[in-house]
Scaffold this motif. Structure first.
Motif: not given
Ligand SMILES: [Zn+2]
Ligand SMILES: [Zn+2]
Length: 279
Positions: A96-103
């Protein structure tokens, strides 16, 4: 606060610190070192507010001209309304961590189901036994939510089309059936190649070899595309579907991203048409 979304793009380093950029409007070469650095910085975001954008472009000789070029010339940056959708990110914490940086904001990346289920559920499935995990992701969908799943399949990252019951398009389970079918029928003259069979078995974690996990970089790239497509489906973003058929399945190769699209038919083995979870 003006908020912009950034379309996915790829950069290739050129001699003398320039870059070639593959953007929605085509292939461009950027020779200005400040502009090239700004593009490298932008490639780490899927959304950016105007203040941060101005800071990012600050090192360029003519920042306002570059900003205009990013919007009009490259088609890279589109304004989004700040009341963008809330997203529920699902998956293992390290995925989830690398996805969170996309928002950009907490509202966009609310990790807590209790606080805000969100209009969107983006689930990273980075483990073997994909079929079971996809069915579970589908079952966890709340009424009205749209589901996008990301998972490794063979040497690629798969992004399933934004789906919810009633849209009449292939669900993530249909997509899995499609991928396995394609693997087993992909050999020459319809014969199954050993490599294809192994890839399908490996995707299911059945061949005894270590499961190939998606790297953060793969997840971030796929997550950026998933977010943009979902916003298009939800009517938050415009201008995206001119070049991307948001109802197609994406297969993204690793390294220099190369994207293959496919319209997935509803699988006769899948029950998504007559089982509508949450509805
Ligand atoms: Zn289905
Ligand atoms: Zn049934």
């Amino acid at each position: 606060m003006t908020l912009y979304s950034i379309a996915p793009f790829a950069l290739t380093d050129m001699p003398d610190d320039g870059v070639a950029i593959h953007a929605p409007n085509g292939l461009f070469t950027i020779e200005d070192r400040g502009a090239a650095d700004a593009l490298r910085a932008l490639s780490l975001h899927s959304q950016i507010d105007h203040e941060t954008l101005v800071e990012t472009l600050g090192g360029c000789s003519d920042a306002p001209a570059l900003e205009n070029f990013l919007k009009q010339g490259l088609g890279l940056i589109h304004e989004v309304r700040p009341a963008a959708c809330a997203v529920h990110l699902a998956g293992d914490p390290e995925d989830i961590e690398p996805l969170r940086s996309m928002f950009l904001s907490e509202t966009l990346a609310s990790p807590s189901e209790e606080r805000e289920p969100g209009l969107l559920r983006i689930e990273a499935i980075n483990r073997p036994n994909l079929s079971d995990s996809l069915a579970a992701a589908r079952a966890a969908l709340r009424p009205g939510q749209i589901l996008v799943t990301l998972f490794p399949f063979g040497p690629e990252t798969v992004v399933t089309p934004p789906w919810r019951p009633g849209l009449g398009i292939a669900c993530p389970c249909c997509c899995m059936d499609f991928l396995e079918e394609a693997r087993f029928q992909g050999g020459r003259r319809g014969e199954l190649s050993l490599g294809d069979a192994l890839a399908a078995l490996q995707a299911e974690g059945c061949d005894g070899r270590p499961f190939r996990r998606l790297a953060s970089r793969d997840l971030a790239y796929a997550g950026r595309i998933a977010a943009a497509r979902s916003e298009t489906v939800l009517g938050i973003r415009r201008g995206w579907d001119d070049w991307d058929d948001v109802r197609s399945l994406l297969r993204i190769s690793h390294g220099m991203p190369n994207i293959t699209r496919a319209r997935v038919p509803l699988s006769p083995a899948c029950d998504c048409l007559h089982h509508a979870p949450g509805n």
